[in-house]
Write an enzyme that holds these catalytic residues in place. Structure first.
Site, PDB file in Angstrom:
ATOM      1  N   HIS A   1       0.835  -1.201   0.000  1.00 55.49           N
ATOM      2  CA  HIS A   1       0.000   0.000   0.000  1.00 55.49           C
ATOM      3  C   HIS A   1       0.874   1.256   0.000  1.00 55.49           C
ATOM      4  CE1 HIS A   1      -3.526  -2.470   0.972  1.00 55.49           C
ATOM      5  NE2 HIS A   1      -4.276  -1.399   0.812  1.00 55.49           N
TER       6      HIS A   1
ATOM      7  N   HIS B   1       0.768  -2.910   9.385  1.00 58.24           N
ATOM      8  CA  HIS B   1       2.200  -2.802   9.098  1.00 58.24           C
ATOM      9  C   HIS B   1       2.895  -2.055  10.216  1.00 58.24           C
ATOM     10  CE1 HIS B   1       2.235  -4.406   5.015  1.00 58.24           C
ATOM     11  NE2 HIS B   1       1.113  -3.740   4.787  1.00 58.24           N
TER      12      HIS B   1
END
Length: 552
Positions: free
Chosen positions: A134, A185
């Site tokens: 992303h 993350h």
């Protein structure tokens, strides 16, 4: 089909699955993933609110492959061929190389608990954590946009440039912070992912002219070389230690790149293309077409893409297995781990959900519904969601026990929360944000959570989906004293029992078939071709063309 060996200790699992040149770097980086986890939990606990949950869950879709796969063709159809081709290059490169790094190192996502994972995608948590794709996508798009806006050839007004620059900065920042906020993350993941995205954009901006000249001047030979290089890169994509879908995304974007390069070159040789600024530009003039025809072109093009996918995907999944069996008998097959060979199955099941990049037509209503009602569609998960998560949880638990034995101190009640917080709930309930853990021993201590943290259990909407996945059974035996009372054989059996229960509760990855790789390459190559040549030719036939064509 390999299944996770629940009796295999985590470190041995990766040591046995990976060659030493991949295992060693992984072991060097694992302590960093564990070190940053309490800081991430403190950040999430301090700022998390129901509104931010919805915002970051929704905006995460703006960094997905699905969003770009639908958005990019529109750029081509509206005359922005140079921008569209550049974005295809950087996104395909970012997705491919981030996928290579994920499968090469097999690094897990930050531990949950203490983190909550907030997502609208069920497949995202099955991937490895490092780096963040992303972040790679978002930063690559933002950097490429900034470089293009500041290019001397840009004709936009100063006000428009400033507005678009602010939008680019805001977009990238929102996606990157959102990956941290959602617990998907760590800092290391998003920093390296962002650097990768910035790097591919700078390379594209600096060398796009040479690439385009090579393709256009080299005729069919140059296109063949480019396609062969892409196929070789797909073939040498690292094999993951666990069943990770990163390879699927890499294959999809590799196919798009093949279709865009091949179709763009061929379209530029026709009389329908505009070649005054960028070779192979799709004719477009908003003033000449008007808004009605422009919107009709876009809808018609999108319909073509979905129709192509809906027809070709099942056709290929049915027709390719017999071909693959012949290839296999000739000894020419190149199997990948976690993909079943054609000789081991009769047929690919109908309505198999094999695609996380481009949704099928039947899934579009659910996708729209998830955007309209984000609190109902997002999931808040605590506990391992993939084999990589489970192995890391086991490895971390053993490390904590070993450290306690080494230091001669018992595991604290705060430490035990890590394992007790994810006991199975018989019915979904909204979860409270977990308190950050404090690693022991260790000289670095995470910041304390804010006393004003929002109680999400009281303020969240009751219909939000909450998923709890156990890290271990109730670990009342985690203290040093109880651990010392057991014999080594009893301790080993207890560990294996806990690990087996953990793996039994994981969502199993779906069965994957060898024909899916070629199917994806063909389907997504076709989507790339439709974007740059197929749909524009259809616009000509349907009377949605622009005339006269500027002189070249």
């Amino acid at each position: 089909m390999e299944k996770p060996d629940a009796g295999l200790r985590a470190l041995d699992h990766y040591k046995n699955k990976l060659p030493w040149w991949r295992y060693k770097p992984r072991q060097w980086l694992i302590p960093l993933v564990r070190w940053e986890t309490p800081y991430l939990a403190a950040f999430q606990n301090a700022v998390r609110t129901p509104s931010l949950d919805s915002y970051f869950a929704i905006t995460a879709n703006l960094g997905t492959h699905t969003f770009f796969m639908i958005f990019l063709p529109i750029l081509f159809w509206c005359g922005y061929t140079g921008l569209g081709r550049g974005l295809v290059h950087i996104l395909a490169s970012g997705v491919f190389f981030s996928g290579v790094m994920k499968d090469y190192l097999c690094l897990p996502r930050p531990l949950s608990p203490p983190l909550n994972r907030i997502t609208m995608s069920g497949s995202a948590a099955l991937e490895y954590g490092f780096p963040s794709t992303h972040s790679t996508n978002a930063v690559s798009v933002a950097v490429y946009a900034l470089l293009s806006l500041r290019d001397p050839s840009s004709t936009l007004s100063s006000t428009a440039k400033v507005s678009l620059e602010v939008l680019a900065y805001s977009y990238a920042t929102s996606i990157v912070i959102g990956r941290l906020y959602c617990g998907m993350h760590g800092f290391f993941d998003v920093v390296i992912g962002s650097l990768l995205g910035a790097g591919v954009s700078i390379l594209e901006y600096c060398f796009v002219g040479q690439l385009e000249a090579f393709i256009q001047d080299g005729h069919l030979t140059a296109i063949t070389i480019v396609v062969l290089i892409i196929l070789v890169l797909v073939r040498i994509h690292p094999e993951p230690a666990d069943d990770c879908p990163c390879f699927d995304d890499s294959v999809a974007f590799a196919g798009v790149l093949c279709g865009v390069e091949g179709g763009g070159w061929h379209f530029s040789q026709t009389s329908y293309a505009w070649n005054d600024k960028v070779l192979g530009t799709v004719p477009f003039d908003l003033q000449a077409l008007g808004w009605i025809k422009t919107i009709t072109r876009i809808l018609l093009g999108v319909a073509c893409i979905f129709a192509w996918r809906e027809i070709m995907k099942p056709t290929l999944l049915k027709s390719l297995p017999p071909v693959f069996r012949v290839i296999e008998r000739l000894g020419l097959s190149l199997p990948r781990r976690f993909f079943i060979r054609a000789s081991e199955y009769d047929a690919v099941p109908d309505h198999l959900q094999t695609d996380n990049v481009m949704p099928s037509v039947s899934r579009i209503p659910n996708f729209i519904k998830s955007i309209r009602h984000p609190r109902r569609s997002r999931a808040v998960s605590v506990g391992p969601q993939s084999a990589a998560d489970a192995y890391e949880a086991i490895a971390y638990r053993h490390k904590r026990r070993r450290d306690s034995l080494t230091e001669g101190a018992a595991t604290t009640s705060t430490d035990r929360k890590i394992f007790q917080q994810s006991d199975v709930s018989t019915k979904p309930e909204v979860l409270k944000a977990p308190k950050p853990i404090r690693p022991s021993p260790g000289p670095i201590k995470p910041p304390a959570p804010s006393s004003s943290s929002t109680n999400l259990a009281d303020s969240n909407h009751a219909s939000e989906t909450a998923v709890q996945s156990p890290l271990t059974p109730n670990d009342s035996h985690l203290s040093l004293s109880s651990g010392m009372e057991r014999t080594p054989s009893q301790d080993r059996r207890q560990n294996e029992k806990e690990e087996q229960e953990m793996f039994s509760r994981l969502e199993r990855p779906r069965v994957r078939y060898d024909v899916e790789v070629i199917t994806k390459l063909i389907v997504y190559s076709g989507i790339g071709w439709l974007a740059v040549e197929g749909a524009p030719l259809l616009f000509e036939i349907a009377g949605l063309r622009v005339r006269p064509r500027p002189s070249t």
